[in-house]
Design a protein around this motif. Structure first.
Motif, PDB file in Angstrom:
ATOM      1  N   ASP A 132       4.939   0.383  -8.320  1.00  0.00           N
ATOM      2  CA  ASP A 132       4.165  -0.808  -8.684  1.00  0.00           C
ATOM      3  C   ASP A 132       3.481  -0.634 -10.037  1.00  0.00           C
ATOM      4  OD1 ASP A 132       4.443  -2.806  -6.666  1.00  0.00           O
ATOM      5  OD2 ASP A 132       3.338  -1.527  -5.284  1.00  0.00           O
ATOM      6  N   THR A 185       0.856  -1.182   0.000  1.00  0.00           N
ATOM      7  CA  THR A 185       0.000   0.000   0.000  1.00  0.00           C
ATOM      8  C   THR A 185       0.897   1.239   0.000  1.00  0.00           C
ATOM      9  OG1 THR A 185      -0.004   0.205   2.403  1.00  0.00           O
ATOM     10  CG2 THR A 185      -1.695  -1.214   1.425  1.00  0.00           C
ATOM     11  N   PHE A 186       0.298   2.411  -0.203  1.00  0.00           N
ATOM     12  CA  PHE A 186       1.050   3.666  -0.181  1.00  0.00           C
ATOM     13  C   PHE A 186       1.762   3.818   1.165  1.00  0.00           C
ATOM     14  CE2 PHE A 186       1.467   8.243   0.472  1.00  0.00           C
ATOM     15  CZ  PHE A 186       2.113   8.600  -0.703  1.00  0.00           C
ATOM     16  N   HIS A 187       1.063   3.446   2.244  1.00  0.00           N
ATOM     17  CA  HIS A 187       1.642   3.558   3.589  1.00  0.00           C
ATOM     18  C   HIS A 187       2.821   2.591   3.745  1.00  0.00           C
ATOM     19  CE1 HIS A 187       1.929   4.017   7.932  1.00  0.00           C
ATOM     20  NE2 HIS A 187       1.945   2.703   8.015  1.00  0.00           N
ATOM     21  N   ASP A 188       2.682   1.350   3.226  1.00  0.00           N
ATOM     22  CA  ASP A 188       3.777   0.366   3.290  1.00  0.00           C
ATOM     23  C   ASP A 188       5.017   0.941   2.615  1.00  0.00           C
ATOM     24  OD1 ASP A 188       2.139  -1.552   4.442  1.00  0.00           O
ATOM     25  OD2 ASP A 188       1.593  -2.463   2.519  1.00  0.00           O
TER      26      ASP A 188
END
Ligand SMILES: [Zn+2]
Length: 309
Positions: free
Chosen positions: A171, A47-50
């Protein structure tokens, strides 16, 4: 359902497994390869946060201010390296153009873009680290905070675009190449450098290959899969080549022996990088015998009158 980020085929079951050997992000990550085009993809999807959590504040491209002495020595060496890089593929294709408007995607602190500013280019940078953006702006680069999906660019306005070790961090590489295509004027040049996942070092070291850099590297290109990604985005006249990085071979041997990076940051890292530079002729010889270097480069052109796919 996971699909290849270049050709949308279903990937083979993952074979390469690795922890984060550089910064110690918890967990294990795998690379699955596309049977149709050869592109590797890091799983699980992030995810963007990851993605943001994978980069410590001291991460190379994002490091704001080293010690003044270290900074002085490094800046002399790095300036010479960058001048040399502009005489070699893929940046030689841009250095040969008359200065115009350039776009540097993932510009970091503006190392490459600032050199082109010195040559008379007006450079716009796109960079997800706000700290790095501040440094790049001080060096004359119009650095915009964000990624291609979030930053607004003038359409058809740029004469050249650069992805220096940045396209492997997204990604959605074809999406980012399409956005870049839209920002370029007809006949503009794009220059891309990524790790060479199709080279002998990648095959030999597998999950201990230095440039695998899981989980930060999301896509792993071979020469043919990078060419295919550029073609999918509407570029033409794709030319690929390889070169030998200073650190790749010795750092991969380090991972083979110790399983992790012994010099992740600071002065020790800079000293280790200096020693790698001394061993570069040996690494070049190994790459010649192995059939190609650990870095992969491509240049391509936005065709006249095209509007992208
Ligand atoms: Zn594919």
């Amino acid at each position: 359902m996971v699909a290849c980020p270049v050709c949308a085929a279903a990937p083979d079951p993952p074979r390469v497994v690795s922890p984060d050997r550089l910064h110690g992000t918890p967990g294990r990550f795998v690379v699955a390869r596309c049977p149709r085009c050869g592109t590797g993809m890091t799983l699980p999807p992030a995810t963007f946060h990851d993605l943001a959590s994978y980069y410590p504040t001291g991460y190379g491209a994002y490091e704001a201010r080293p010690h003044p002495h270290v900074r002085a020595i490094s800046s002399v060496i790095q300036a010479a390296q960058r001048r040399a890089a502009r005489r070699r593929p893929p940046l030689d294709a841009i250095a040969a153009l008359p200065p115009g408007r350039g776009l540097d995607v993932g510009c970091g602190r503006g190392d490459v873009a600032a050199g082109l500013v010195g040559d008379g280019w007006r450079m716009t940078g796109v960079e997800p680290s706000d700290v790095a953006c501040v440094v790049a702006r001080e060096r004359g680069v119009n650095a915009r905070h964000g990624v291609l999906a979030t930053v607004a660019l003038d359409p058809g306005a740029y004469d050249a675009a650069i992805f220096q070790q940045s396209l492997e961090h997204t990604d959605d590489p074809v999406g980012d190449l399409r956005r870049t295509h839209a920002a370029l004027r007809p006949d503009a040049v794009i220059a891309v450098s990524v790790p060479n996942a199709g080279g002998w070092q990648a095959r030999r070291f597998g999950g201990r290959w230095y440039h695998l850099d899981l989980p930060r590297h999301r896509v792993h290109f071979t020469a043919s899969s990078l060419a295919r990604a550029l073609d999918e985005a509407g570029f033409t006249d794709v030319r690929t080549s390889t070169s030998t990085s200073a650190v790749g071979l010795l750092a991969s041997i380090q991972y083979r022996l110790w399983g992790r990076c012994l010099f992740p940051h600071g002065l020790a890292l800079r000293v280790a990088a200096g020693l790698c530079a001394l061993a570069l002729p040996l690494a070049r010889l190994a790459d010649r015998l192995g059939g190609g270097g650990d870095l992969l480069h491509a240049t391509a052109r936005r065709p006249s009158g095209s509007s992208g796919k």
